[in-house]
Design an enzyme around this catalytic site. Structure first.
Site, PDB file in Angstrom:
ATOM      1  N   GLU A  54      54.085  42.657  39.172  1.00  0.00           N
ATOM      2  CA  GLU A  54      53.695  42.427  40.662  1.00  0.00           C
ATOM      3  C   GLU A  54      52.168  41.294  40.612  1.00  0.00           C
ATOM      4  O   GLU A  54      51.294  41.708  40.085  1.00  0.00           O
ATOM      5  CB  GLU A  54      53.112  43.627  41.127  1.00  0.00           C
ATOM      6  CG  GLU A  54      53.985  44.704  41.400  1.00  0.00           C
ATOM      7  CD  GLU A  54      55.155  44.425  42.731  1.00  0.00           C
ATOM      8  OE1 GLU A  54      54.898  43.397  43.065  1.00  0.00           O
ATOM      9  OE2 GLU A  54      56.327  45.221  42.880  1.00  0.00           O
ATOM     10  N   GLU A  76      45.994  30.847  44.433  1.00  0.00           N
ATOM     11  CA  GLU A  76      45.253  32.060  45.082  1.00  0.00           C
ATOM     12  C   GLU A  76      43.741  31.879  44.850  1.00  0.00           C
ATOM     13  O   GLU A  76      43.438  31.753  43.673  1.00  0.00           O
ATOM     14  CB  GLU A  76      46.040  33.022  44.169  1.00  0.00           C
ATOM     15  CG  GLU A  76      45.638  34.483  44.857  1.00  0.00           C
ATOM     16  CD  GLU A  76      46.410  35.675  44.197  1.00  0.00           C
ATOM     17  OE1 GLU A  76      46.441  35.657  43.008  1.00  0.00           O
ATOM     18  OE2 GLU A  76      47.039  36.353  44.971  1.00  0.00           O
ATOM     19  N   GLY A  96      50.449  37.494  34.281  1.00  0.00           N
ATOM     20  CA  GLY A  96      51.982  38.080  34.279  1.00  0.00           C
ATOM     21  C   GLY A  96      52.894  37.229  33.298  1.00  0.00           C
ATOM     22  O   GLY A  96      53.701  37.745  32.534  1.00  0.00           O
ATOM     23  N   CYS A 115      46.569  40.903  47.332  1.00  0.00           N
ATOM     24  CA  CYS A 115      47.751  39.938  46.798  1.00  0.00           C
ATOM     25  C   CYS A 115      48.523  39.584  47.940  1.00  0.00           C
ATOM     26  O   CYS A 115      48.939  38.306  47.951  1.00  0.00           O
ATOM     27  CB  CYS A 115      48.475  40.855  45.706  1.00  0.00           C
ATOM     28  SG  CYS A 115      49.210  42.303  46.228  1.00  0.00           S
ATOM     29  N   GLY A 141      48.663  42.042  38.638  1.00  0.00           N
ATOM     30  CA  GLY A 141      47.389  41.399  38.486  1.00  0.00           C
ATOM     31  C   GLY A 141      47.870  39.811  38.730  1.00  0.00           C
ATOM     32  O   GLY A 141      48.775  39.480  39.506  1.00  0.00           O
ATOM     33  N   LYS A 196      46.249  51.209  31.548  1.00  0.00           N
ATOM     34  CA  LYS A 196      44.954  50.639  31.426  1.00  0.00           C
ATOM     35  C   LYS A 196      44.396  49.699  32.831  1.00  0.00           C
ATOM     36  O   LYS A 196      45.149  48.867  33.170  1.00  0.00           O
ATOM     37  CB  LYS A 196      44.930  49.232  30.242  1.00  0.00           C
ATOM     38  CG  LYS A 196      43.432  48.952  29.940  1.00  0.00           C
ATOM     39  CD  LYS A 196      43.498  47.437  29.214  1.00  0.00           C
ATOM     40  CE  LYS A 196      43.354  46.536  30.288  1.00  0.00           C
ATOM     41  NZ  LYS A 196      41.959  46.575  31.085  1.00  0.00           N
ATOM     42  N   GLU A 233      49.055  34.502  36.212  1.00  0.00           N
ATOM     43  CA  GLU A 233      48.709  33.508  34.845  1.00  0.00           C
ATOM     44  C   GLU A 233      49.170  34.763  33.726  1.00  0.00           C
ATOM     45  O   GLU A 233      49.692  34.578  32.879  1.00  0.00           O
ATOM     46  CB  GLU A 233      47.338  33.327  34.956  1.00  0.00           C
ATOM     47  CG  GLU A 233      46.951  32.391  33.760  1.00  0.00           C
ATOM     48  CD  GLU A 233      45.417  31.890  33.775  1.00  0.00           C
ATOM     49  OE1 GLU A 233      44.944  32.278  35.105  1.00  0.00           O
ATOM     50  OE2 GLU A 233      44.850  31.582  32.820  1.00  0.00           O
TER      51      GLU A 233
HETATM   52  P1  NAP Z   1      44.062  39.826  36.099  1.00  0.00           P
HETATM   53  O1  NAP Z   1      43.060  39.158  35.591  1.00  0.00           O
HETATM   54  O2  NAP Z   1      45.528  39.326  35.864  1.00  0.00           O
HETATM   55  O3  NAP Z   1      43.862  41.268  35.439  1.00  0.00           O
HETATM   56  C1  NAP Z   1      44.834  42.316  35.857  1.00  0.00           C
HETATM   57  C2  NAP Z   1      44.672  43.179  34.716  1.00  0.00           C
HETATM   58  O4  NAP Z   1      45.495  42.602  33.334  1.00  0.00           O
HETATM   59  C3  NAP Z   1      43.421  43.985  34.332  1.00  0.00           C
HETATM   60  O5  NAP Z   1      43.595  45.024  33.698  1.00  0.00           O
HETATM   61  C4  NAP Z   1      43.118  42.985  32.862  1.00  0.00           C
HETATM   62  O6  NAP Z   1      42.143  43.550  31.970  1.00  0.00           O
HETATM   63  C5  NAP Z   1      44.404  42.839  32.333  1.00  0.00           C
HETATM   64  N1  NAP Z   1      44.420  41.545  31.186  1.00  0.00           N
HETATM   65  C6  NAP Z   1      43.754  40.494  31.373  1.00  0.00           C
HETATM   66  N2  NAP Z   1      44.274  39.663  30.412  1.00  0.00           N
HETATM   67  C7  NAP Z   1      45.338  40.077  30.000  1.00  0.00           C
HETATM   68  C8  NAP Z   1      46.461  39.744  29.100  1.00  0.00           C
HETATM   69  N3  NAP Z   1      46.360  38.594  28.309  1.00  0.00           N
HETATM   70  N4  NAP Z   1      47.340  40.683  28.752  1.00  0.00           N
HETATM   71  C9  NAP Z   1      47.581  41.993  29.470  1.00  0.00           C
HETATM   72  N5  NAP Z   1      46.905  42.435  30.264  1.00  0.00           N
HETATM   73  C10 NAP Z   1      45.645  41.557  30.719  1.00  0.00           C
HETATM   74  O7  NAP Z   1      44.188  40.126  37.578  1.00  0.00           O
HETATM   75  P2  NAP Z   1      42.636  40.546  38.351  1.00  0.00           P
HETATM   76  O8  NAP Z   1      41.870  39.485  38.516  1.00  0.00           O
HETATM   77  O9  NAP Z   1      42.300  42.049  37.821  1.00  0.00           O
HETATM   78  O10 NAP Z   1      43.342  40.879  39.873  1.00  0.00           O
HETATM   79  C11 NAP Z   1      43.660  39.886  40.813  1.00  0.00           C
HETATM   80  C12 NAP Z   1      45.066  39.523  40.704  1.00  0.00           C
HETATM   81  O11 NAP Z   1      45.844  40.494  40.907  1.00  0.00           O
HETATM   82  C13 NAP Z   1      45.355  38.721  41.787  1.00  0.00           C
HETATM   83  O12 NAP Z   1      46.224  37.677  41.453  1.00  0.00           O
HETATM   84  C14 NAP Z   1      46.321  39.293  42.587  1.00  0.00           C
HETATM   85  O13 NAP Z   1      47.279  38.513  43.562  1.00  0.00           O
HETATM   86  C15 NAP Z   1      46.900  40.451  41.750  1.00  0.00           C
HETATM   87  N6  NAP Z   1      47.578  41.404  42.428  1.00  0.00           N
HETATM   88  C16 NAP Z   1      48.741  41.439  42.797  1.00  0.00           C
HETATM   89  C17 NAP Z   1      49.229  42.607  43.361  1.00  0.00           C
HETATM   90  C18 NAP Z   1      50.687  42.825  43.757  1.00  0.00           C
HETATM   91  O14 NAP Z   1      51.150  43.929  43.800  1.00  0.00           O
HETATM   92  N7  NAP Z   1      51.696  41.800  43.770  1.00  0.00           N
HETATM   93  C19 NAP Z   1      48.522  43.869  43.792  1.00  0.00           C
HETATM   94  C20 NAP Z   1      47.063  43.669  43.532  1.00  0.00           C
HETATM   95  C21 NAP Z   1      46.662  42.549  42.881  1.00  0.00           C
HETATM   96  P3  NAP Z   1      40.746  43.101  32.067  1.00  0.00           P
HETATM   97  O15 NAP Z   1      40.127  43.768  33.576  1.00  0.00           O
HETATM   98  O16 NAP Z   1      40.104  43.946  31.092  1.00  0.00           O
HETATM   99  O17 NAP Z   1      40.476  41.820  32.066  1.00  0.00           O
END
Ligand code: NAP
Ligand code: MG
Length: 502
Positions: free
Chosen positions: A254, A389, A237, A288, A232, A179, A235
């Site tokens: 990650e 962050e 995670g 990230c 993602g 997804k 939180e």
């Molecule tokens: P996010 O809000 O955590 O969302 C990531 C993914 O999780 C999206 O597909 C989201 O779907 C889904 N999601 C949301 N709530 C969920 C839940 N309760 N259970 C399961 N899945 C859920 O993160 P983001 O805002 O898209 O991305 C930014 C974050 O990603 C930053 O914190 C960044 O550091 C991190 N990141 C980390 C890495 C790494 O390799 N460490 C790489 C890239 C990004 P929806 O879009 O439909 O809400």
């Protein structure tokens, strides 16, 4: 406008509800594609298809060479279509064409790497020295695919993150339900078309779109899923780890970071000033592993900041498709608001705003989600802008007295994804690198990753690794096989047998 479908069991379908939404280009607010608004019911269908493909289908039992050929064919198409995919990714995410072009190139290269790796995963038993009766018992370790993998990815690198997930899972013989983030679903849906085109068997790859809260929970709690791989926020995670606990699924995460970028007092400024801008403002800071806390010695502080501010004020913002553009919009209005809220928090905490700190406007910029590159000085490590962050073009500068203090500040964070050191003295920089509690450290560079080197986080930046042998291992179960070809059985007490064998 392109009308995308879910990809479940080899078929392109609407969401069960029939609902759709539009993916928006954050540069101008225009809709670029129609996307199915899936639900937990669609996730369930996709998981069942992946289960069936794993339990009954050819994929996990195929020779590694055969899987390799199909994945390799897909990688070839990605290479051919690099330019088109870069453009689509820019429209969907607001990434500059420089960034999405590089992503499209790397995605093809990375998938080719995973195709190559697939040849090694054949279910071949690897013999290890006998544990028991020498000469008549044989011991093997076999790497097997884990099963059904639920994969959830973010919006900052929508295309590459999909490859980082699909590549290792498929190479090792798993089936997948992936997804993408709701804001940037297009490239994952394009990849569904590629998998279909090259003949990856139905049910092996399923791509579903819709709200993360509902679909993510369905994917994480589902009893037919063996593993969850998530990239993602920290939180979400945590939420995934908690939900996966009910069925004790394997989990790799990650998550976020707050990278410490230490400029030592012997750094070459010709390298370190531009390098620090690259570290924290690449892709508008929505990365990230960004170096979002810049640590400067008291001696360097004012001069270094002055040079940075001049360069930040001169950065060209605008159309992501224009090659001259250095900073595009952030991904959405919501993200723009969140970033500007952090600017207000920083000011409220007493940090000093040296540049940026506001929405960028004028001409084309009025239509988009543009935030001026922002730099705060006078930041202390207890401020929220140093601890949390921000995921936008906002840099917090901290002043340090001694090298020890710089290291202590760097490590005083819940995160541990990345760090960096700038110095003319590589030995000295290596010593500092050795003291940083982060999964990656760069010396005199930033953002360099290799598919052959593990990537991931210490502390609350994650669990497990992607890339390298370790990354592939995260998609394998290990089976130990013990074979005894004895024709007779010694009927001695167990203690006597163990001691006799030594
Ligand atoms: P996010 O809000 O955590 O969302 C990531 C993914 O999780 C999206 O597909 C989201 O779907 C889904 N999601 C949301 N709530 C969920 C839940 N309760 N259970 C399961 N899945 C859920 O993160 P983001 O805002 O898209 O991305 C930014 C974050 O990603 C930053 O914190 C960044 O550091 C991190 N990141 C980390 C890495 C790494 O390799 N460490 C790489 C890239 C990004 P929806 O879009 O439909 O809400
Ligand atoms: Mg979009």
């Amino acid at each position: 406008m392109e009308d995308y479908k879910l990809y479940i069991d080899g078929k392109f379908e609407n969401a069960e509800s029939g609902d759709t939404y539009k993916s928006i280009n954050p540069y101008n607010g225009e809709a670029i594609a129609t996307i199915p608004q899936g639900s937990a019911r669609d996730a369930d269908r996709a998981i069942r298809a992946a289960r069936k493909a794993f339990d009954e289908g050819p994929w996990p039992r195929m020779a590694g060479e055969e899987r390799s050929a199909l994945i390799g064919k897909a990688a070839g198409l990605l290479k051919e279509r690099m330019k088109d995919y870069a453009r689509l990714e820019s429209l969907d995410s607001g990434g500059t064409i420089n960034k999405t072009g590089a992503d499209a190139f790397l995605a093809a290269r990375q998938l080719a790497f995973f195709a190559e790796q697939a040849k090694r995963f054949n279910g071949e038993p690897e013999e290890i020295p006998g544990l028991q009766r020498e000469g008549r018992s044989f011991n093997y370790v076999i790497r097997e695919p884990m099963g059904v993998c639920a994969q959830i990815i973010p919006w900052n690198f929508p295309y590459m993150m999909a490859i980082w997930k699909l590549g290792p899972a498929l190479a090792t013989g798993n089936t997948v339900v992936l997804k993408p983030a709701s804001l940037t679903p297009v490239m994952a849906l394009e990849l569904a078309r590629v998998c279909d085109e090259v003949g990856i068997p139905p049910g092996v790859v399923n791509i579903i779109t819709g709200p993360g809260g509902e679909m993510g929970a369905a994917m994480t709690e589902h009893p037919l899923v063996d593993k969850v791989a998530f990239t993602g926020s920290t939180e979400v995670g945590r939420d995934i780890m908690a939900k996966a606990a009910g069925t004790l699924k394997k989990v790799t995460l990650e998550c976020g970071g707050k990278g410490a970028n230490i400029v030592l007092d012997d750094a070459d400024w010709d390298v370190a000033v531009d390098g620090s801008i690259w570290a924290s403002f690449y892709h508008q800071g929505q990365v990230c592993e960004s170096g979002t806390r810049l640590m400067l010695s008291a001696k360097d502080h004012d001069g270094f900041v002055e040079q940075m501010v001049d360069k930040l004020n001169a950065m060209k913002m605008g159309d992501p498709l224009d090659k001259e553009t250095q900073l595009g919009p952030v991904v959405s209005e919501g993200q723009m608001k969140s970033v500007l809220d952090y600017v207000a928090i920083g000011k409220g905490e007493g940090a000093k705003l040296m540049c940026g700190g506001a929405r960028a406007t004028g001409g084309d910029l009025d239509k988009g989600c543009f935030v001026r590159p922002t730099l705060f000085t006078g930041v202390t490590n207890d401020m929220r802008i140093a601890r949390e962050e921000i995921f936008g073009p906002v840099l917090a500068v901290l002043k340090y007295g001694s090298e020890d203090e710089a290291v202590a500040l760097a490590n005083d964070s819940i995160y541990g994804l990345s760090g960096g050191v700038w110095s003319r003295n590589i030995d000295r920089a290596r010593k500092v690198a050795g003291r940083l509690r982060t999964g990656t450290v760069w010396i005199n560079e930033w953002h360099m990753l290799s598919e052959r080197a593990p990537f991931g986080g210490y502390k609350q930046s994650g669990v497990g690794r992607e890339f390298g042998d370790e990354g592939l291992g995260e998609y394998c179960e290990l089976k130990t096989l013990y074979i005894d070809d004895a024709k007779t059985r010694e009927n001695k007490p167990w203690y006597d047998m163990v001691v006799a064998r030594g």
